[in-house]
Design a protein around this motif. Structure first.
Motif, mmCIF file in Angstrom:
data_model
loop_
_atom_site.group_PDB
_atom_site.id
_atom_site.type_symbol
_atom_site.label_atom_id
_atom_site.label_comp_id
_atom_site.label_asym_id
_atom_site.label_seq_id
_atom_site.Cartn_x
_atom_site.Cartn_y
_atom_site.Cartn_z
ATOM 1 N N LEU A 104 7.630 11.767 -6.794
ATOM 2 C CA LEU A 104 8.342 10.589 -6.289
ATOM 3 C C LEU A 104 7.414 9.384 -6.223
ATOM 4 O O LEU A 104 7.808 8.263 -6.558
ATOM 5 C CB LEU A 104 8.930 10.886 -4.909
ATOM 6 C CG LEU A 104 9.577 9.711 -4.163
ATOM 7 C CD1 LEU A 104 10.707 9.088 -4.972
ATOM 8 C CD2 LEU A 104 10.076 10.154 -2.788
ATOM 9 N N GLY A 105 6.174 9.597 -5.817
ATOM 10 C CA GLY A 105 5.234 8.494 -5.658
ATOM 11 C C GLY A 105 5.031 7.693 -6.928
ATOM 12 O O GLY A 105 4.995 6.453 -6.896
ATOM 13 N N GLN A 106 4.905 8.375 -8.065
ATOM 14 C CA GLN A 106 4.741 7.657 -9.329
ATOM 15 C C GLN A 106 5.974 6.819 -9.651
ATOM 16 O O GLN A 106 5.860 5.704 -10.173
ATOM 17 C CB GLN A 106 4.452 8.638 -10.467
ATOM 18 C CG GLN A 106 3.056 9.207 -10.433
ATOM 19 C CD GLN A 106 2.672 9.901 -11.741
ATOM 20 O OE1 GLN A 106 3.463 9.987 -12.681
ATOM 21 N NE2 GLN A 106 1.455 10.407 -11.789
ATOM 22 N N HIS A 107 7.143 7.343 -9.340
ATOM 23 C CA HIS A 107 8.373 6.568 -9.576
ATOM 24 C C HIS A 107 8.437 5.343 -8.658
ATOM 25 O O HIS A 107 8.915 4.281 -9.075
ATOM 26 C CB HIS A 107 9.604 7.454 -9.382
ATOM 27 C CG HIS A 107 9.961 8.268 -10.582
ATOM 28 N ND1 HIS A 107 10.593 7.736 -11.680
ATOM 29 C CD2 HIS A 107 9.767 9.580 -10.855
ATOM 30 C CE1 HIS A 107 10.789 8.683 -12.587
ATOM 31 N NE2 HIS A 107 10.292 9.800 -12.115
ATOM 32 N N ILE A 108 7.964 5.499 -7.421
ATOM 33 C CA ILE A 108 7.951 4.346 -6.512
ATOM 34 C C ILE A 108 7.006 3.283 -7.056
ATOM 35 O O ILE A 108 7.340 2.085 -7.070
ATOM 36 C CB ILE A 108 7.533 4.768 -5.091
ATOM 37 C CG1 ILE A 108 8.585 5.710 -4.476
ATOM 38 C CG2 ILE A 108 7.373 3.534 -4.197
ATOM 39 C CD1 ILE A 108 8.177 6.301 -3.133
ATOM 40 N N ILE A 109 5.835 3.701 -7.524
ATOM 41 C CA ILE A 109 4.892 2.736 -8.107
ATOM 42 C C ILE A 109 5.526 2.036 -9.304
ATOM 43 O O ILE A 109 5.436 0.803 -9.438
ATOM 44 C CB ILE A 109 3.582 3.440 -8.529
ATOM 45 C CG1 ILE A 109 2.811 3.895 -7.304
ATOM 46 C CG2 ILE A 109 2.718 2.501 -9.382
ATOM 47 C CD1 ILE A 109 1.566 4.706 -7.618
ATOM 48 N N ILE B 32 0.864 -1.179 0.000
ATOM 49 C CA ILE B 32 0.000 0.000 0.000
ATOM 50 C C ILE B 32 0.900 1.228 0.000
ATOM 51 O O ILE B 32 1.880 1.295 0.747
ATOM 52 C CB ILE B 32 -0.915 0.031 1.242
ATOM 53 C CG1 ILE B 32 -1.868 -1.168 1.232
ATOM 54 C CG2 ILE B 32 -1.703 1.341 1.314
ATOM 55 C CD1 ILE B 32 -2.689 -1.313 2.513
ATOM 56 N N ILE B 33 0.588 2.208 -0.843
ATOM 57 C CA ILE B 33 1.377 3.435 -0.878
ATOM 58 C C ILE B 33 0.467 4.651 -0.854
ATOM 59 O O ILE B 33 -0.503 4.729 -1.608
ATOM 60 C CB ILE B 33 2.314 3.502 -2.114
ATOM 61 C CG1 ILE B 33 3.053 4.856 -2.166
ATOM 62 C CG2 ILE B 33 1.572 3.228 -3.407
ATOM 63 C CD1 ILE B 33 4.136 4.939 -3.213
ATOM 64 N N THR B 34 0.764 5.583 0.053
ATOM 65 C CA THR B 34 0.091 6.883 0.044
ATOM 66 C C THR B 34 0.996 7.863 -0.702
ATOM 67 O O THR B 34 2.218 7.721 -0.694
ATOM 68 C CB THR B 34 -0.168 7.402 1.467
ATOM 69 O OG1 THR B 34 1.080 7.569 2.155
ATOM 70 C CG2 THR B 34 -1.040 6.431 2.247
ATOM 71 N N GLY B 35 0.396 8.854 -1.335
ATOM 72 C CA GLY B 35 1.197 9.818 -2.089
ATOM 73 C C GLY B 35 1.641 9.294 -3.440
ATOM 74 O O GLY B 35 2.586 9.815 -4.036
ATOM 75 N N VAL C 76 19.786 13.859 -5.454
ATOM 76 C CA VAL C 76 19.687 12.470 -5.909
ATOM 77 C C VAL C 76 18.613 12.415 -6.973
ATOM 78 O O VAL C 76 17.621 13.150 -6.925
ATOM 79 C CB VAL C 76 19.347 11.519 -4.737
ATOM 80 C CG1 VAL C 76 17.964 11.805 -4.156
ATOM 81 C CG2 VAL C 76 19.445 10.065 -5.165
ATOM 82 N N ASP C 77 18.821 11.558 -7.967
ATOM 83 C CA ASP C 77 17.806 11.381 -8.998
ATOM 84 C C ASP C 77 16.577 10.710 -8.387
ATOM 85 O O ASP C 77 16.696 9.796 -7.568
ATOM 86 C CB ASP C 77 18.357 10.522 -10.140
ATOM 87 C CG ASP C 77 17.434 10.465 -11.331
ATOM 88 O OD1 ASP C 77 16.424 9.723 -11.256
ATOM 89 O OD2 ASP C 77 17.695 11.151 -12.337
ATOM 90 N N VAL C 78 15.403 11.177 -8.790
ATOM 91 C CA VAL C 78 14.155 10.661 -8.250
ATOM 92 C C VAL C 78 14.017 9.149 -8.473
ATOM 93 O O VAL C 78 13.426 8.435 -7.666
ATOM 94 C CB VAL C 78 12.960 11.429 -8.857
ATOM 95 C CG1 VAL C 78 12.846 11.185 -10.362
ATOM 96 C CG2 VAL C 78 11.660 11.083 -8.159
#
Length: 337
Positions: free
Chosen positions: A14-19, A6-9, A243-245
């Motif tokens: 950054l959130g889209q890159h984490i997804i 589960i991810i908030t944000g 740092v690069d995202v």
């Protein structure tokens, strides 16, 4: 079977890159969004069978995340990447009420929901900032040495967050981490905590069609604003670690199944940057800007002093980080194309 996160944000820069990194590594993802429109946009952009969304309109509302935890008992990890910022606010009372207090409510409600309804959650990853560990004199420089110390905290006081928009962000991250740490120490929940502390983020967005020079998310606006300058324009000063995202996103995913990361605060920094150095890269690599932008002498990279961050890098195990040039070039290409 693939594990669920589960991810908030998740709708943010950054959130889209984490997804994207989670999906690349075959995790199933449940991403929260603040509206049905934002949730549907995320589904359309990624078009991936492993991505689901849930709408949470107000993270700071008590019990806001209860439904998400109840609905997704299969989730093993929780990435708390949502942040509350308001860089348009200048009044001290508004900064405290709209940013500082709301940020604390966000963390407290996240902890409450996970503790009460997320018994299956084994690890929480909190997106903090290098500014929560490093004090301003070292943070806003490129030639001062500092140590990646999990016991170190920035000396920015709470009161400073009420009087400056950027300081309100720093204070919100300090307060957020401390609330998490206090909860872990006192409540001894089933989950452990990993704090990711990225330096200043640069680099491209996940979906190029989402940006143009007048629509840039988060810190990408710093580079976008430089592209709008003319030969004789005043150049805003910036000198800090970066740092690069994409590497910051990798750090979030690298700690999910990593025993060494348990209850650690991990600094994520790959290079130093200054506005003259960024301008120099743009003018060198994009001919259309060579004669348009201001000419300033970049600082020699030999004068940059990297942090002593061997502890965090060893735990994260990221083999190669993007350079400043790669990071800036990839973002500017998206903007100009």
């Amino acid at each position: 079977m693939s594990e669920t996160v589960i991810i908030t944000g998740g709708t943010g820069y950054l959130g889209q890159h984490i997804i994207a990194e989670l999906l690349k590594n075959e995790y199933k993802v449940v991403a929260t969004a603040r509206s049905q429109i934002a949730a549907m946009d995320l589904i359309k952009l990624f078009a991936h069978p492993y991505l689901q969304t849930e709408v949470v309109e107000n993270y700071a509302e008590h019990g806001a995340l209860d439904y998400v935890l109840k609905q997704h008992k299969e989730a093993k990890y929780f990435i708390a990447s949502a942040a509350i910022t308001d860089f348009s606010t200048v009044e001290p009372e508004e900064l405290e009420n709209k940013v500082l207090k709301q940020s604390n409510y966000l963390v407290e409600n996240t902890l409450h929901s996970i503790t009460k309804h997320g018994h299956q959650i084994e690890r929480v990853i909190y997106t903090s900032s290098s500014s929560a560990m490093i004090s301003p004199p070292e943070l806003f420089s490129v030639n001062k040495h500092y140590i990646d110390d999990p016991e170190a905290w920035s000396n920015v006081p709470y009161e400073a967050g009420k009087h400056d928009r950027f300081m309100s962000y720093i204070v919100s991250k300090i307060e957020g981490e401390k609330l998490f740490a206090k909860h872990i120490k006192e409540q001894k929940p089933k989950f452990d905590l990993v704090s990711i502390l990225p330096a200043f983020l640069t680099g491209p967005v996940v979906f190029q069609e989402e940006i143009n020079l007048d629509k840039l998310p988060s810190t990408t606006k710093t580079v976008g604003d430089l592209l709008k300058l003319n030969k004789d324009s005043y150049v805003p000063e910036l000198a800090t670690g970066g740092v690069d995202v994409r590497d910051a996103a990798k750090a979030h995913v690298a700690v999910l199944n990593n025993p060494k990361a348990s209850n650690q605060r991990l600094l994520v920094e790959a290079f130093k940057l200054t506005t003259p150095n960024i301008l120099s890269i743009i003018k060198s690599d994009f001919p259309q800007y060579k004669d348009k932008l201001p000419t300033l002498e970049p600082m020699p990279e030999s004068e940059f002093v990297p942090p002593n961050d061997s502890r965090s890098k060893e735990i994260l195990g990221i083999e190669k980080y993007y350079t400043l040039r790669e990071s800036i070039d990839d973002l500017v290409k998206q903007i100009v194309e």
